[in-house]
Design a protein around this motif. Structure first.
Motif, PDB file in Angstrom:
ATOM      1  N   ASN A   1      16.658 -48.630 -85.504  1.00  0.00           N
ATOM      2  CA  ASN A   1      16.130 -47.985 -84.172  1.00  0.00           C
ATOM      3  C   ASN A   1      15.757 -49.198 -82.958  1.00  0.00           C
ATOM      4  OD1 ASN A   1      16.009 -45.264 -84.900  1.00  0.00           O
ATOM      5  ND2 ASN A   1      13.895 -45.355 -85.828  1.00  0.00           N
TER       6      ASN A   1
ATOM      7  N   THR B   1      15.988 -42.298 -81.227  1.00  0.00           N
ATOM      8  CA  THR B   1      15.093 -41.862 -82.364  1.00  0.00           C
ATOM      9  C   THR B   1      15.385 -40.165 -82.535  1.00  0.00           C
ATOM     10  OG1 THR B   1      13.129 -41.700 -80.886  1.00  0.00           O
ATOM     11  CG2 THR B   1      13.558 -43.862 -82.192  1.00  0.00           C
TER      12      THR B   1
ATOM     13  N   ALA C   1      14.515 -45.368 -75.935  1.00  0.00           N
ATOM     14  CA  ALA C   1      13.950 -44.964 -77.468  1.00  0.00           C
ATOM     15  C   ALA C   1      13.997 -43.804 -77.728  1.00  0.00           C
ATOM     16  CB  ALA C   1      12.614 -45.784 -77.349  1.00  0.00           C
TER      17      ALA C   1
ATOM     18  N   LYS D   1       9.980 -55.876 -79.026  1.00  0.00           N
ATOM     19  CA  LYS D   1      10.086 -54.627 -79.243  1.00  0.00           C
ATOM     20  C   LYS D   1      10.658 -54.073 -80.358  1.00  0.00           C
ATOM     21  CE  LYS D   1      11.357 -52.289 -75.492  1.00  0.00           C
ATOM     22  NZ  LYS D   1      12.268 -52.063 -74.056  1.00  0.00           N
TER      23      LYS D   1
ATOM     24  N   VAL E   1       4.609 -49.309 -81.382  1.00  0.00           N
ATOM     25  CA  VAL E   1       5.710 -48.703 -80.870  1.00  0.00           C
ATOM     26  C   VAL E   1       5.349 -48.123 -79.332  1.00  0.00           C
ATOM     27  CG1 VAL E   1       7.665 -46.949 -80.832  1.00  0.00           C
ATOM     28  CG2 VAL E   1       7.097 -48.130 -82.944  1.00  0.00           C
TER      29      VAL E   1
ATOM     30  N   THR F   1      17.629 -49.556 -79.566  1.00  0.00           N
ATOM     31  CA  THR F   1      16.927 -49.566 -78.353  1.00  0.00           C
ATOM     32  C   THR F   1      17.092 -50.947 -77.496  1.00  0.00           C
ATOM     33  OG1 THR F   1      15.453 -48.430 -79.777  1.00  0.00           O
ATOM     34  CG2 THR F   1      14.787 -48.735 -77.561  1.00  0.00           C
TER      35      THR F   1
ATOM     36  N   TYR G   1       9.320 -51.697 -84.118  1.00  0.00           N
ATOM     37  CA  TYR G   1      10.154 -50.550 -84.778  1.00  0.00           C
ATOM     38  C   TYR G   1      10.197 -50.587 -86.068  1.00  0.00           C
ATOM     39  CZ  TYR G   1      11.320 -48.374 -80.328  1.00  0.00           C
ATOM     40  OH  TYR G   1      11.371 -47.693 -79.259  1.00  0.00           O
TER      41      TYR G   1
ATOM     42  N   GLY H   1       7.549 -47.924 -76.249  1.00  0.00           N
ATOM     43  CA  GLY H   1       8.532 -46.931 -76.692  1.00  0.00           C
ATOM     44  C   GLY H   1       8.055 -45.972 -77.572  1.00  0.00           C
TER      45      GLY H   1
ATOM     46  N   ASP I   1       8.716 -43.273 -81.158  1.00  0.00           N
ATOM     47  CA  ASP I   1       9.702 -43.309 -82.409  1.00  0.00           C
ATOM     48  C   ASP I   1       9.495 -41.533 -82.801  1.00  0.00           C
ATOM     49  OD1 ASP I   1      11.249 -43.185 -84.693  1.00  0.00           O
ATOM     50  OD2 ASP I   1      10.286 -45.127 -85.300  1.00  0.00           O
TER      51      ASP I   1
END
Lengths: 518, 339
Positions: free
Chosen positions: B125, B140, B136, B229, B68, B129, B233, B73, B75
């Protein structure tokens, strides 16, 4: 000497002799390294005058402006401010002297208000606290002064391009600018916005501000400027009163150069060469009714000014952006790319003009950059074929003559020319049948330019169809079989054979001439 | 450049000692030496096994987080996700008890449920995003709150306990061992190997790096940015579900305090391991070591009275800051001057 000027309101001009130029360049020359770009340029600008600088890309306009605003120091020659020789401080700290350069990419903090932007870095404070009332009042004064209908509390992000441009100007005025240098201020403006903008320029003129302005739009140059200086290949051709010039005459002055063997001989396209890409009635917010055909082995040049929609057309053809209307056929079959991968898999590859932001991963090495676009080709049953990638890199470095002191350097450490060759190698990894090259030689040296032109010609001879998008006219003329000129989102004209010359292209691009079918 | 100098440069690559890459490993070694000096029992087989088992949860989650983060990104929901998955697993297994008994079937149902939930939560998620175009961090942060409150709601503010009839069957997944290594450690090793391969030897890993470095370049290079992407996740969700599967039999319960701050430990492990927080450069190997470092600190503090165990967080925090500060330094790399 300065032409007779109208009676401006004295106020910002204390102690200025009206007949003396406020800023003058006296035999300015400039070389970058061993490459000369400006040869003995002399020009001047008077209070209350709009002085346009015109010339093709690469003629030295931006270098001259950067010298006049202190971003570059001239290699030889003098700059006179109010008649006295000055050494302009570098890094653009000439604001204190009243010289402000407004870049084409505006320099405003989008999320701040007009007032905050205007006073950025020199806020008025009272006992350490921002005195907003005072600042707001001052900004309102400036806005009223030039008749701009926005509030000091408006956020920049909510303004139109023209308004943003005007905020830049307000910012400049608030810093007591006497000389405004503007780089293609109207390139991003619509017709209506341009008119609004010109009204403000007139007001500034009447206040005695000297304005140097660069534009490719010759009609506008004629409309707004008092005098015009024409540059060609770094030489000063003439400074003339705008009233004595027609846009056509300006175009004539801008062109007129022999094309050297910088450009390779082009093999003729077969008369019966099949049409490989057929585009009809293509439309999107950025362009309308775009139609053309591309034959096998043809080099098709696309010329247009910034904002004419040429890049947008090809980003749509490559699946990067969407189209609203129109049809495309590739190799006789209907073609509707949903993603860049769709286009790539059919053999259509697009080489971006923005190599640093859209083309290469600057912080990565050459190998991952080279194979990124064609990565499915380097995938074996499980995982990547690293040996294959390594071989491809060796091959590409030889084929495209990419010079790096170490194959493991990050791409950002390569020279512009080598980066461009790597980018070319990257899109060539997919063996495209249609190669679209946007600004093939932006910011690279002449030697590399020549290599790239020869490569394009050789590729065309092998039967690859190539579209070259460029704003460098000699380049378009030198390597295209056919040239399409775009203007304001539409195809203004298609030129073939002897019609492909600079004067003709300029006429179409500047809107002086339109195609028969328009 | 001649071909000779090219090959020379290639050859010399192997001999360079890359402090930046080896840094986390050096730090772990130093920690182990300190641990041993403070108390020789630190290196006992029992303690090492314990240490590895403990690292497994954060480690497995952190492998997912590496993808991620590499793709640019973040999370934040993983801790809460683990909690809600534990809770639902326990509820599902308890209710399956009547039909399928306390045997393997029930446990497999629970595990299946965990995997589905993990993949689903990751997908949510990811889609929010990419397709929803919400940052993100915000997405999250939102799902983190949602998951956490859901587990509290399911447990009615208390604790969900796995029925004792099932515990017997499920227990070995945490407490059992295979070839001398506890099962969680095996899971950790397996996830690490798969993660390393995916990151370094597949097109997918290359795409993650490209997207994290520069999304526009990735898009222009025919990479399906949104899909890749979203996949990161989903991988993260899958890793959380695996970690949860080995975690549940440890205590056999889930409550609102399950998995608290796991997201930060996972992110910390990734960053200590050398992955760049803003994306574009990911190191699975480093992440593994990062997870081990975090657990080792806690373990050493348990072994000594020198520093209170309550200061565990302080030590971890210091290590994170120092690690990133050290990575900032450009040793062995010529400074490039911008013109």
């Amino acid at each position: 000497m300065c032409p007779r000027n109208g009676d401006w309101e004295v106020g910002m001009l204390d102690g200025l002799t009206k007949t003396m130029p406020v800023l003058a360049a006296d035999r300015i020359s400039k070389s970058f390294g061993s490459v000369p770009v400006l040869f003995s340029i002399s020009m001047d600008i008077c209070a209350g005058e709009v002085h346009a600088i015109i010339g093709e890309n690469g003629a030295g306009k931006s270098t001259l402006m950067k010298i006049l605003s202190g971003f570059h120091a001239p290699t030889s020659g003098k700059i006179l401010l109010d008649g006295t020789e000055v050494l302009l401080p570098q890094n653009g700290e000439t604001e204190a002297l009243g010289i402000v350069l407004i870049h084409q990419e505006l320099n405003l903090a989008e999320q701040l208000t007009v007032e905050e932007n205007v006073f950025l870095g020199r806020e008025i404070t009272k006992a350490g606290v921002l005195d907003r009332t005072a600042m707001r009042a001052r900004v309102q004064e400036y806005l009223d002064d030039i008749g701009l209908d926005i509030a000091p509390t408006d956020r920049i992000a909510n303004l139109s391009m023209a308004q943003k441009q005007m905020v830049e100007i307000v910012k400049a005025i608030s810093r007591d600018a006497r000389i405004l240098i503007m780089d293609e201020p109207t390139a991003v403006l619509t017709q209506a916005e341009t008119q609004l903008f010109f009204r403000q320029v007139e007001r500034l003129k009447s206040k005695g501000v000297a304005i140097i302005f660069v534009s490719h739009k010759l009609n506008e140059v004629k409309e707004i400027s008092d005098r015009v200086t024409v540059l060609r290949d770094g030489q000063m051709i003439a400074t003339l009163d705008a009233s004595d010039l027609t846009p056509d005459a300006m175009a004539q002055l801008m062109v007129g150069r022999e094309l050297s063997d910088l450009y390779p001989p082009l093999s003729e396209v077969d008369v019966d060469a099949p049409v490989i890409l057929d585009v009809e009635g293509l439309g999107s917010p950025a362009f309308r009714k775009v139609a053309f055909q591309l034959r096998k082995g043809e080099v098709l040049g696309f010329f247009g000014l910034i904002g004419s929609g040429r890049t947008a057309v090809f980003e749509a053809i490559c699946g990067i952006s969407k189209i609203d209307s129109g049809t495309m056929h590739f190799d006789g079959k209907p073609y509707q790319p949903k993603t860049v991968a769709d286009a790539r898999d059919l053999g259509i590859a697009y080489l971006t003009k923005d190599r640093k932001n859209k083309g290469l991963l600057l912080k990565q090495k050459m190998r991952p950059n080279l194979t990124l676009f064609a990565l499915p080709k380097f995938t074996k049953r499980f995982g990547l074929d690293q040996a294959g990638e390594e071989k491809a890199l060796d091959r590409a470095m030889r084929r495209f003559d990419i010079r790096a002191r170490d194959p493991n350097v990050n791409v950002e450490d390569l020279s512009g020319g080598n980066q461009q060759k790597l980018l070319l190698a990257k899109v060539m990894e997919v063996d495209p049948r249609v190669l679209i090259i946007d600004e093939p030689t932006r910011g690279i040296d002449v030697g590399t330019k020549q290599q790239i032109y020869h490569f394009i010609a050789a590729l065309a001879a092998e039967g690859v169809s190539i579209v070259v998008i460029s704003s460098e006219m000699p380049e378009i003329i030198g390597i295209s079989h056919r040239v399409i000129v775009m203007r304001e989102g539409e195809i203004a004209g298609v030129l073939t054979g002897d019609e492909i010359n600079e004067a003709e292209i300029v006429r179409y691009a500047a809107g002086l001439k339109k195609g028969p079918d328009q | 450049m001649t071909p000779d100098s090219t090959t020379n440069a290639k050859r010399s690559r192997g001999f360079k000692f890359d402090l930046k890459a080896a840094g986390p490993f050096v730090a772990l070694t130093i920690l182990c030496v300190i641990g041993y000096l403070l108390n020789p029992a630190f290196l006992s087989e029992g303690n090492l096994t314990n240490l590895l088992t403990r690292s497994a949860f954060i480690g497995v989650i952190a492998v997912g987080a590496t993808f991620v983060i590499t793709a640019g990104g973040i999370d934040l929901s993983v801790g809460s996700m683990a909690a809600v998955i534990s809770g639902v697993m326990i509820i599902v297994m308890n209710s399956a008890l009547d039909t399928f008994g306390g045997g393997l079937t029930t446990v497999l149902i629970g595990c299946g449920c965990s995997v589905i939930l993990g993949l689903g939560a990751g997908l949510v998620n990811g889609l929010l995003t990419t397709k929803g175009k919400i940052e993100a961090f915000i997405v999250t942060l939102g799902t983190m709150g949602i998951f956490r409150s859901l587990v509290t709601y399911f447990a009615d503010g208390g604790t969900l306990s796995l029925d004792f009839a099932i515990r017997g069957t499920y227990r070995p997944v945490y407490y059992g061992s295979f070839l001398g290594l506890p099962i969680p450690v095996w899971v950790f090793i397996l996830v690490a190997i798969c993660g390393w391969f995916l990151m370094n030897r597949t097109a997918f890993g290359r795409y993650c790096t490209a997207i994290g470095s520069n999304e526009a370049v990735a898009k222009y290079s025919a990479i399906k940015v949104d899909r890749v992407k979203t996949m990161t996740y989903v991988i993260q969700g899958f890793c959380v579900s695996l970690a949860t599967i080995v975690y549940v039999p440890r205590l056999g319960s889930a409550s609102a305090s399950t998995g608290v701050l796991w997201e930060l430990e996972a992110i910390a492990a990734v960053i200590i391991g050398g992955t760049v927080l803003k994306g574009g450069y990911g190191r699975i190997g480093g992440t593994i070591i990062g997870a081990l470092i975090l657990t080792t600190i806690g373990n050493i503090l348990n072994f000594t009275d020198l520093i209170s165990n309550y200061l565990n967080g302080t030590m971890q925090g210091l290590i994170i800051i120092v690690a990133v500060w050290l990575q900032r330094g450009e040793w062995g790399r010529r400074k490039t001057t911008t013109p």
